[in-house]
Scaffold this active site. Structure first.
Site, PDB file in Angstrom:
ATOM      1  N   SER A  65       0.809  -1.219   0.000  1.00  0.00           N
ATOM      2  CA  SER A  65       0.000   0.000   0.000  1.00  0.00           C
ATOM      3  C   SER A  65       0.846   1.274   0.000  1.00  0.00           C
ATOM      4  O   SER A  65       0.430   2.299  -0.541  1.00  0.00           O
ATOM      5  CB  SER A  65      -0.938  -0.004   1.211  1.00  0.00           C
ATOM      6  OG  SER A  65      -1.871  -1.044   1.075  1.00  0.00           O
ATOM      7  N   ILE A  91      -3.296  -3.997   7.704  1.00  0.00           N
ATOM      8  CA  ILE A  91      -3.810  -4.583   8.953  1.00  0.00           C
ATOM      9  C   ILE A  91      -2.833  -4.293  10.084  1.00  0.00           C
ATOM     10  O   ILE A  91      -1.608  -4.451   9.919  1.00  0.00           O
ATOM     11  CB  ILE A  91      -4.006  -6.106   8.773  1.00  0.00           C
ATOM     12  CG1 ILE A  91      -5.022  -6.355   7.640  1.00  0.00           C
ATOM     13  CG2 ILE A  91      -4.489  -6.743  10.073  1.00  0.00           C
ATOM     14  CD1 ILE A  91      -5.263  -7.800   7.303  1.00  0.00           C
ATOM     15  N   HIS A  97       3.573   0.154  12.050  1.00  0.00           N
ATOM     16  CA  HIS A  97       3.726   0.307  10.606  1.00  0.00           C
ATOM     17  C   HIS A  97       2.429   0.814   9.960  1.00  0.00           C
ATOM     18  O   HIS A  97       2.457   1.600   9.020  1.00  0.00           O
ATOM     19  CB  HIS A  97       4.135  -1.018   9.957  1.00  0.00           C
ATOM     20  CG  HIS A  97       3.059  -2.062  10.026  1.00  0.00           C
ATOM     21  ND1 HIS A  97       2.912  -2.912  11.101  1.00  0.00           N
ATOM     22  CD2 HIS A  97       2.058  -2.352   9.167  1.00  0.00           C
ATOM     23  CE1 HIS A  97       1.858  -3.696  10.884  1.00  0.00           C
ATOM     24  NE2 HIS A  97       1.328  -3.389   9.719  1.00  0.00           N
ATOM     25  N   PHE A 122      -9.611   6.722  -2.532  1.00  0.00           N
ATOM     26  CA  PHE A 122      -8.908   6.094  -1.410  1.00  0.00           C
ATOM     27  C   PHE A 122      -9.618   4.781  -1.082  1.00  0.00           C
ATOM     28  O   PHE A 122     -10.531   4.737  -0.273  1.00  0.00           O
ATOM     29  CB  PHE A 122      -8.953   7.060  -0.223  1.00  0.00           C
ATOM     30  CG  PHE A 122      -8.224   6.611   1.008  1.00  0.00           C
ATOM     31  CD1 PHE A 122      -6.857   6.799   1.147  1.00  0.00           C
ATOM     32  CD2 PHE A 122      -8.907   6.019   2.060  1.00  0.00           C
ATOM     33  CE1 PHE A 122      -6.185   6.417   2.314  1.00  0.00           C
ATOM     34  CE2 PHE A 122      -8.250   5.622   3.229  1.00  0.00           C
ATOM     35  CZ  PHE A 122      -6.875   5.824   3.344  1.00  0.00           C
TER      36      PHE A 122
HETATM   37  N1  RBF Z   1       1.586  -3.252   2.908  1.00  0.00           N
HETATM   38  C1  RBF Z   1       0.245  -3.394   2.847  1.00  0.00           C
HETATM   39  O1  RBF Z   1      -0.352  -3.105   1.812  1.00  0.00           O
HETATM   40  N2  RBF Z   1      -0.457  -3.878   3.935  1.00  0.00           N
HETATM   41  C2  RBF Z   1       0.134  -4.198   5.105  1.00  0.00           C
HETATM   42  O2  RBF Z   1      -0.579  -4.622   6.026  1.00  0.00           O
HETATM   43  C3  RBF Z   1       1.538  -4.038   5.206  1.00  0.00           C
HETATM   44  N3  RBF Z   1       2.176  -4.331   6.353  1.00  0.00           N
HETATM   45  C4  RBF Z   1       3.513  -4.084   6.465  1.00  0.00           C
HETATM   46  C5  RBF Z   1       4.159  -4.279   7.688  1.00  0.00           C
HETATM   47  C6  RBF Z   1       5.504  -3.979   7.812  1.00  0.00           C
HETATM   48  C7  RBF Z   1       6.171  -4.178   9.143  1.00  0.00           C
HETATM   49  C8  RBF Z   1       6.225  -3.488   6.691  1.00  0.00           C
HETATM   50  C9  RBF Z   1       7.698  -3.125   6.807  1.00  0.00           C
HETATM   51  C10 RBF Z   1       5.596  -3.311   5.490  1.00  0.00           C
HETATM   52  C11 RBF Z   1       4.242  -3.600   5.343  1.00  0.00           C
HETATM   53  N4  RBF Z   1       3.596  -3.404   4.130  1.00  0.00           N
HETATM   54  C12 RBF Z   1       2.241  -3.556   4.055  1.00  0.00           C
HETATM   55  C13 RBF Z   1       4.351  -3.112   2.883  1.00  0.00           C
HETATM   56  C14 RBF Z   1       4.513  -1.624   2.576  1.00  0.00           C
HETATM   57  O3  RBF Z   1       3.274  -1.095   2.105  1.00  0.00           O
HETATM   58  C15 RBF Z   1       5.574  -1.453   1.469  1.00  0.00           C
HETATM   59  O4  RBF Z   1       5.215  -2.191   0.324  1.00  0.00           O
HETATM   60  C16 RBF Z   1       6.968  -1.906   1.903  1.00  0.00           C
HETATM   61  O5  RBF Z   1       7.307  -1.314   3.131  1.00  0.00           O
HETATM   62  C17 RBF Z   1       8.024  -1.560   0.858  1.00  0.00           C
HETATM   63  O6  RBF Z   1       8.087  -0.178   0.631  1.00  0.00           O
END
Ligand code: RBF
Length: 158
Positions: A65, A91, A97, A122
């Protein structure tokens, strides 16, 4: 809670104009793709149902996201794109995060929308747990993807 009282798929269709010649960009986050796929399908079905042409809907994916903002910018800057719909699921976990991602996406999408003067929806589902996300992806609280597409169509009628 307000959304718990509301069927999210109920929206005011009388605010919609003709979208048969409009072009839509959809950005979908791969993270939690089993849910974002359902949200995306809800958005596509809604666009088609209201007259958009299949060939005028461009679906793109981003890793998570957090990347929705840049994905939205890539699409919004293209002249032929009339509106962008962003789909993701964040989530809550053991760390903060979700706060950082959600705020960055909300701020980022607003910036892109205002910079390009185009609707950027959004469609980010931000929940405490997986069940709440499922409830909003074709479950008891409707499908947030439908709502995001409806918002884009509504904004195009301005
Ligand atoms: N991206 C999501 O779309 N949903 C999530 O629940 C989500 N949880 C994450 C939790 C952590 C600890 C990290 C580091 C990243 C998470 N991401 C999540 C990914 C984030 O949106 C992104 O793609 C990455 O951090 C790479 O830039």
């Amino acid at each position: 809670m307000a959304t718990a009282l509301k069927n999210l798929n109920e929206y005011k269709k009388d605010t919609f104009g003709d979208i048969s010649e409009k072009h839509f960009g959809i950005i979908v986050a791969d993270w939690h793709h089993e849910i974002t796929d359902v949200l995306c399908q809800g958005a596509i079905d809604t666009l088609l149902q209201h007259g958009a042409k299949k060939e005028n809907i461009y679906r793109n994916t981003v890793p998570g996201s957090y990347e929705l903002t840049l994905g939205a910018q890539f699409l919004a800057q293209q002249e032929e794109i009339d509106a962008v719909i962003c789909i993701g699921v964040v989530i809550k976990g053991d760390t903060k995060h979700d706060d950082y991602i959600n705020h960055a996406v909300a701020q980022g999408l607003t910036t892109v929308s205002l910079k390009y003067n185009k609707p950027v929806s959004f469609g980010l589902v931000t929940t405490n747990d997986m069940q709440q996300a499922l409830d909003r992806a074709g479950g008891k609280h409707g499908n947030k993807g439908v709502e995001a597409a409806a918002a884009a169509i509504h904004m195009l009628s301005f």
